[in-house]
Design an enzyme around this catalytic site. Structure first.
Site, PDB file in Angstrom:
ATOM      1  N   PHE A   1      49.411  -0.207  67.393  1.00 31.05           N
ATOM      2  CA  PHE A   1      48.860  -1.027  68.476  1.00 31.05           C
ATOM      3  C   PHE A   1      49.570  -0.803  69.803  1.00 31.05           C
ATOM      4  CE2 PHE A   1      51.656  -4.064  66.182  1.00 31.05           C
ATOM      5  CZ  PHE A   1      52.531  -4.380  67.205  1.00 31.05           C
TER       6      PHE A   1
ATOM      7  N   HIS B   1      53.195 -10.685  55.966  1.00 33.70           N
ATOM      8  CA  HIS B   1      52.955 -11.027  57.368  1.00 33.70           C
ATOM      9  C   HIS B   1      51.548 -11.553  57.604  1.00 33.70           C
ATOM     10  CE1 HIS B   1      56.509  -8.144  58.410  1.00 33.70           C
ATOM     11  NE2 HIS B   1      56.918  -9.339  58.066  1.00 33.70           N
TER      12      HIS B   1
ATOM     13  N   CYS C   1      34.097 -27.163  65.389  1.00 30.95           N
ATOM     14  CA  CYS C   1      34.706 -28.222  66.205  1.00 30.95           C
ATOM     15  C   CYS C   1      35.061 -27.762  67.619  1.00 30.95           C
ATOM     16  CB  CYS C   1      35.958 -28.771  65.514  1.00 30.95           C
ATOM     17  SG  CYS C   1      37.421 -27.742  65.716  1.00 30.95           S
TER      18      CYS C   1
HETATM   19 ZN    ZN Z   1      37.553 -26.169  63.994  1.00 31.95          ZN
END
Ligand code: ZN
Length: 258
Positions: free
Chosen positions: A35, A117, A164
Site C-alpha cells: 500500500f 490483524h 443507522c
Molecule cells: Zn449502524
C-alpha cells in the site's frame, strides 16, 4: 536449494505440531501492491492515517486509503503459495495457520487462518455494530480514484451504515488498537506448542505478532524462515530461504504430499 528443500520437507513431514506464520510477502505474488506504493498522504505516513483519529479528522484520506486497498484485494487471487498451504493443511500437515495479512487470500484458497490483524473483507458500523462485506465501502460511480488525485474526492454515502447512518470502519486492527483477544490467544497457545514453525513472507518487524516464532523457539521448535529480506531471527532459524514465498511453498508441497 534442492538439498535444503528435501531436509525441510523431511522435518515438516515428521513434525508433530507444525505451525505456519505468514505476512505481506505471502501476497505480493497475487498482485497485491504494497500500500505504500500508492499515492496520497498515507504514502508518507500510513501509521498516522490507519487510526481512529484519522477517520474522524481526515475522513477523505482515511476512506480513500481503505477503498483503494479493498478494491485491490478483491481483484487479487490466491497464488500457488496460498494453495500449497491449503493443500498441506488438508493433508494434516498444518496445526495452525497464523497470518498478519488482512486480505483474506488464505481463506479464499481454502485455509482456515487466525487473522492477528483482523480482516479487510468486512467492515462494520461504529454506532450499531452492523457488519457488511467490505465491497459495500466502494463508491458506485467510477472515477473516484481520479477524483482523489485531482483533489476533489469526498467520502460518500457508501461510507455510512445503511441501517443507522453511523460511520463504517474496516475490521482491521488500526494503529493504537490491540489485537483481537481470541485470535491472539489461539496463536500464542499454538506457537508455544509448536515443534516446527515456518515464517513465510514476514520480516517480523511488527509486534506483538512477531513474538509467535519466539514462543515456538522457546518450546524447542525447528524454525524455517522464507522471506526475501533478512529478519532478526535468521540466526536462530535452522533453514532460511531468502526467496519468494510461492515458489518455495510449492516446492515443499511437492516434496511432502506430491
Ligand atoms: Zn449502524
Amino acid at each position: 536449494m534442492t538439498g535444503r528443500l528435501e531436509e525441510v520437507a523431511a522435518a515438516w513431514r515428521s513434525a508433530k505440531y507444525p505451525v505456519m506464520f505468514t505476512g505481506a510477502g505471502m501476497s505480493t505474488e497475487s498482485g497485491l501492491p504494497d500500500f505504500r506504493s500508492a499515492r496520497g498522504l498515507w504514502k508518507q505516513r500510513p501509521e498516522s492515517l490507519a487510526t481512529m483519529t484519522a477517520l474522524r479528522r481526515e475522513p477523505g484520506e482515511f476512506y480513500f486509503f481503505y477503498q483503494w486497498r479493498i478494491a485491490r484485494l478483491w481483484a487479487a487471487v490466491p497464488n500457488t503459495g496460498h494453495e500449497a498451504l491449503a493443500a498441506l493443511a488438508a493433508a494434516g500437515f498444518v496445526k495452525l495457520l497464523i497470518t498478519q495479512n488482512v486480505d483474506g487470500l488464505h481463506q479464499r484458497a481454502g485455509s482456515d487462518a487466525v487473522e492477528l490483524h483482523g480482516t479487510l473483507r468486512t467492515v462494520s458500523c461504529l454506532e450499531c455494530g452492523a457488519g457488511y462485506d467490505s465491497r459495500t465501502l466502494l463508491p458506485a460511480a467510477a472515477g473516484w480514484e481520479d477524483d482523489y488525485r485531482a483533489g476533489r474526492y469526498l467520502p460518500g454515502k457508501e461510507c455510512a451504515c445503511s441501517a443507522c447512518g453511523g460511520g463504517l470502519r474496516p475490521d482491521v486492527v488500526l494503529f493504537g488498537e490491540s489485537l483481537p483477544a481470541a485470535a491472539w490467544e489461539t496463536a500464542e497457545r499454538a506457537s508455544r506448542a509448536a515443534d516446527f514453525f515456518v515464517v513465510v513472507g514476514s520480516s517480523l518487524a511488527v509486534g506483538p505478532a512477531n513474538l509467535c516464532p519466539e514462543f515456538a523457539l522457546a518450546n524447542g521448535a525447528r524454525l524455517v524462515i522464507i522471506n526475501q529480506e533478512a529478519t532478526h531471527l535468521d540466526d536462530r532459524a535452522e533453514w532460511v530461504f531468502r526467496d519468494r514465498a510461492a515458489g518455495v511453498l510449492a516446492a515443499l508441497r511437492e516434496r511432502i504430499i506430491g
